[in-house]
Design a protein around this motif. Sequence first.
Motif, PDB file in Angstrom:
ATOM      1  N   ASP A 147      54.784 -20.609  95.736  1.00 29.96           N
ATOM      2  CA  ASP A 147      55.229 -20.812  94.354  1.00 29.96           C
ATOM      3  C   ASP A 147      54.134 -21.593  93.632  1.00 29.96           C
ATOM      4  O   ASP A 147      54.114 -22.821  93.649  1.00 29.96           O
ATOM      5  CB  ASP A 147      56.557 -21.578  94.334  1.00 29.96           C
ATOM      6  CG  ASP A 147      56.999 -21.927  92.915  1.00 29.96           C
ATOM      7  OD1 ASP A 147      56.698 -21.141  91.995  1.00 29.96           O
ATOM      8  OD2 ASP A 147      57.635 -22.986  92.738  1.00 29.96           O
ATOM      9  N   GLU A 151      52.378 -15.364  89.635  1.00 29.14           N
ATOM     10  CA  GLU A 151      52.062 -15.551  91.053  1.00 29.14           C
ATOM     11  C   GLU A 151      50.975 -14.536  91.423  1.00 29.14           C
ATOM     12  O   GLU A 151      51.203 -13.585  92.172  1.00 29.14           O
ATOM     13  CB  GLU A 151      53.324 -15.371  91.906  1.00 29.14           C
ATOM     14  CG  GLU A 151      54.509 -16.233  91.503  1.00 29.14           C
ATOM     15  CD  GLU A 151      54.275 -17.723  91.714  1.00 29.14           C
ATOM     16  OE1 GLU A 151      53.425 -18.077  92.561  1.00 29.14           O
ATOM     17  OE2 GLU A 151      54.929 -18.533  91.036  1.00 29.14           O
ATOM     18  N   ARG A 189      59.229 -17.341  93.585  1.00 32.92           N
ATOM     19  CA  ARG A 189      58.284 -17.548  94.676  1.00 32.92           C
ATOM     20  C   ARG A 189      58.056 -16.195  95.340  1.00 32.92           C
ATOM     21  O   ARG A 189      58.903 -15.290  95.237  1.00 32.92           O
ATOM     22  CB  ARG A 189      58.819 -18.563  95.685  1.00 32.92           C
ATOM     23  CG  ARG A 189      60.149 -18.179  96.317  1.00 32.92           C
ATOM     24  CD  ARG A 189      60.667 -19.285  97.219  1.00 32.92           C
ATOM     25  NE  ARG A 189      61.933 -18.916  97.863  1.00 32.92           N
ATOM     26  CZ  ARG A 189      62.587 -19.690  98.712  1.00 32.92           C
ATOM     27  NH1 ARG A 189      62.094 -20.886  99.021  1.00 32.92           N
ATOM     28  NH2 ARG A 189      63.725 -19.289  99.257  1.00 32.92           N
TER      29      ARG A 189
END
Length: 492
Positions: free
Chosen positions: A317, A328, A390
């Motif tokens: 994350d 990400e 994440r």
Amino acid sequence: MINMLSVAIFSGLFFASNQLSAGVPFQKCWTQWYDRDDPSGSGDWETLSHLHKENPGKICPKPVAIQAQTLTGLSVAAAGDVIYRSDTTAGFVCRNQDQRNKKCNDYRVRFSCPPSYCNEDVCWTKWYDRDNPSGTGDWEILSYLNKENPGMICPKPVAIQAQTLTGLSVAAAGDVIYRSDTTAGFVCRNQDQHNKKCNDYRVRFSCPPSYCDEDVCWTKWYDRDDPSGTGDWEILSHLHKENPGKICPKPAAIQAQTLTGLSVAAVGDVIYRRDTTTGFVCRNQDQHNKKCNDYRVRFSCPPSYCDKDVCWTKWYDRDNPSGTGDWEDLSDLHKENPGKICPKPAAIQAQTLTGLSVAAAGDVIYRKDTTAGFICRNKDQHNKKCSDYRVRFSCPPSYCDENVCWTKWYDRDDPSGTGDWETLSDLHKENPGKICEHPQYIEAVTTDTNTPSTSTGDIIFISSPTKGFVCRNEDQDCGGCLDYKVRFGCPC
């Protein structure tokens, strides 16, 4: 004779106008070839309405162009038949009565559609069955399905499929369908049926990959043939025989790409078959240059058929949606976590910090793939704010072992001689104290693109954590080895 001449002129105008439209550089793609009829009756009737019914969701409602050729690959002009219709409204019709010898050739057709009809970056949701025909009919309404299954079906599906609970297609069931589209959903009314009762149907929708059924996985890639003969024949029955227990009996989906990773749409080959019954077939005779690219295929199966030689990294994350969104990026994750994520992951998973899947969270995702990573942009959301996500990646097992530390990359040789010899004994001598005495893992990738040695197609002579890595030029079918670099996994 006059009648035949007028038909010929009429059909020629249709075909000429069609050929002209097909040459316009639309941002479209071509569907697979379809051959639903042969000229054994009154002619060859490849009508679009029938093709739509028999192949739900496979051909766009309003194609931009149509192409036709004989099963042997001849164009209409080369075959010399008088064509009655060839357009994007009716489809293609060749009537035996119009031919000098009273018999048409056997034709197949394909259509130019929006990229979503050829895009492999879509998947099918699970099947939904919210109603049965005990009332006025079977009403599988999309708005209701969205309400009853929040986040599980994309807001604007690309296509819809319907089948009975026993697995029959709509065409096979024979019901009169009132609606079947990606706006309303699916409706079968009892009042429209001859026996006043619809079959019981279920539906599914074509959406971005994040809406896929998570209870399936993709097998490893298989490449059993090359186009050196008549083409590239990645036949499922042969793959089953050659890889017993590795591919499920009835795959849910098939993907194909060239050995260099290009999609079918990107390379532009004419594909003869691509389905979960036959497998994948590209015939050289169908190509403009008479040669297919070399393809590999994989299949969507239950999790037990997944490649067990991979594992999932820990969750990462690196960003939150306080700015323009949650970025990400794989490139940034590689830089910030050197050696922790493999260069070319096999798959990516994303979930919110509270553990919700992307589908459950309901966000519109901008990117989610093993090249870019994961991107959720605030501006794409209804409330202008992404959830906080994440991600993790599917990699070789060495990337999931917490007790392994990786050395730097070593490239002591190149393939200009007999091959690329990255032997551990030589590396120990040339780098004293830098590599542990007994490595647990080894990784080899190309020096230019970081492509894993297992994906390059080179025949590798040695790849061992105790001996090192050797690729010999003499073992390769064509040319020499690529240039590799290696690193070793040692106890921390």
